[in-house]
Design a protein around this motif. Structure first.
Motif, PDB file in Angstrom:
ATOM      1  N   ILE A  53       0.808  -1.040   0.490  1.00  0.00           N
ATOM      2  CA  ILE A  53      -0.111  -0.296  -0.307  1.00  0.00           C
ATOM      3  C   ILE A  53       0.776   1.105  -0.166  1.00  0.00           C
ATOM      4  N   ALA A  54       1.823   1.381   0.547  1.00  0.00           N
ATOM      5  CA  ALA A  54       3.114   2.021   0.924  1.00  0.00           C
ATOM      6  C   ALA A  54       3.353   2.513  -0.359  1.00  0.00           C
ATOM      7  N   GLU A  55       4.234   1.396  -1.206  1.00  0.00           N
ATOM      8  CA  GLU A  55       4.327   1.833  -1.886  1.00  0.00           C
ATOM      9  C   GLU A  55       3.908   2.575  -3.304  1.00  0.00           C
ATOM     10  N   LYS A  56       2.198   2.304  -3.725  1.00  0.00           N
ATOM     11  CA  LYS A  56       1.082   2.387  -4.345  1.00  0.00           C
ATOM     12  C   LYS A  56       0.855   3.684  -3.813  1.00  0.00           C
ATOM     13  N   ALA A  57       0.855   3.923  -2.456  1.00  0.00           N
ATOM     14  CA  ALA A  57       0.637   5.640  -2.666  1.00  0.00           C
ATOM     15  C   ALA A  57       1.989   6.760  -2.365  1.00  0.00           C
ATOM     16  N   GLY A  58       3.135   6.070  -2.158  1.00  0.00           N
ATOM     17  CA  GLY A  58       4.199   7.054  -3.221  1.00  0.00           C
ATOM     18  C   GLY A  58       4.654   7.597  -1.392  1.00  0.00           C
TER      19      GLY A  58
END
Lengths: 205, 205
Positions: free
Chosen positions: B37-42
DNA sequence: TGGTTTACATACATTCATGTTTGTTTATAA
DNA sequence: TTATAAACAAACATGAATGTATGTAAACCA
């Protein structure tokens, strides 16, 4: 424990499936470690991996055990040509399905797991597709019965068998979902049979 | 990235919810690591744990964002006293809900996640209870509208508003479930509006 | 009666996810 | 203008869970 006979092995297999169903129900499929299933079944993970490739495989085995007989039952009730009250046929099918859910713990738990304790992604996505295609067959069969009812003059004039079938399908899908999820209150479980009666009465001439 | 203003933080929070919804959809809730999730949210996991206590909390935030407005909309459409065609009222409510699902990706994805990508155990069990109690309110409201329809002579003689409400509830629940799950074929999505029309027509005098 | 296979138990290797803690920068309020 | 706290990033510690590989004893067949 050591080496068993073929029959013993089958018993072990069944114990594992039973343990899986109960544990899936309590903890959810993805949050259930193989270890927990093994403990509940009184075996080690080794036994599970001997009988099943992985958790998905085990899940499928659990699922098929109740679904295959259920499909047979559907055909048995719906596709009896020699029936002069087709509408009651449908009613009986709905009612008896609810009865099975009510009386048979294995079936009920399996439904509960499939509807509220499983995430349909990756390998499980295929299961969803299977269920969906199963539904299509269901609608077609119901439509056939409604056509027979129409021929016998049971339906109200102007009502279309195909539309009635769709409507009944949605009705029963919804009823099943609510019935299964209605664990606490019990209000829906109490009135399910009555709701089915009313649903069919709405169609009768 | 470093320290932001209050508005920037709110944007980050929204980015996280958006990323969670999409990732929940692709991988399922329990198989979605916070890291993804963090990656996708940057952002990093640190940001997520700053805004949300854990995954359940994040899930709830995602859920409320589409459910609260949806409940408001229901009241808005169903509870208009000044309406001389109550039956159409119900039809409009069903139809417009489908329209929202069809047009608004956020709402659709949230429904998809909640119906096919989530296991309702432990902390999530409460979510199920919330939905259930919500349904009760829904049935009551529909029943009220059917009563108004009866007063205006729209219903067939002998049809009971309470029974009709239950039937409609099951119908719509089932329709929603099938609509959401019907990703591949698209057959149900195409005919949903028509099915709603037919459902209401079945009640009209 | 001895070898082979079945039906497991045990041990191992690896990967992954979570929650917390600490560090860093900057908006903001006093 | 400076101390404080907000809004994160980065590092840390820990605990599972999975799949496989190996060990083993008994059933079964030749």
């Amino acid at each position: 424990m050591v080496r068993k006979t073929k029959e013993d092995a089958e018993i072990t297999r069944q114990l594992i499936i039973d343990a899986a169903r109960e544990t899936f129900f309590v903890r959810g499929v993805s949050r259930t470690p193989m270890e927990t299933i093994a403990e509940k079944a009184g075996v080690t993970r080794g036994a599970i991996y001997w009988h099943f490739r992985n958790k998905t495989d085990l899940f499928q085995a659990m699922r098929e055990q109740v679904f295959l007989p259920l499909i047979d039952r559907m055909d048995g009730i719906l596709l009896v040509e020699s029936e002069d009250d087709p509408l009651s046929c449908i009613e009986r099918f709905f009612t008896s399905t609810i009865q099975v859910l009510n009386d048979d713990l294995k079936t009920r738990r399996t439904y509960e797991v499939m509807m509220t304790r499983c995430e349909y992604v990756d390998e499980f996505a295929e299961v969803l597709r299977l269920i969906l295609s199963n539904c299509s067959g269901f609608v077609e069969k119901i439509e056939l019965v409604y056509k027979r009812a129409q021929d016998k003059g049971q339906l109200r004039p102007g009502d279309d068998p195909a539309a009635l079938a769709m409507d009944s399908h949605f009705f029963f899908t919804g009823l099943l979902h609510m019935w299964v999820k209605d664990v606490e209150d019990g209000n829906i479980r109490k009135n399910a049979i009555q709701a089915i009666k009313a649903h069919i009465a709405l169609r009768r001439r």
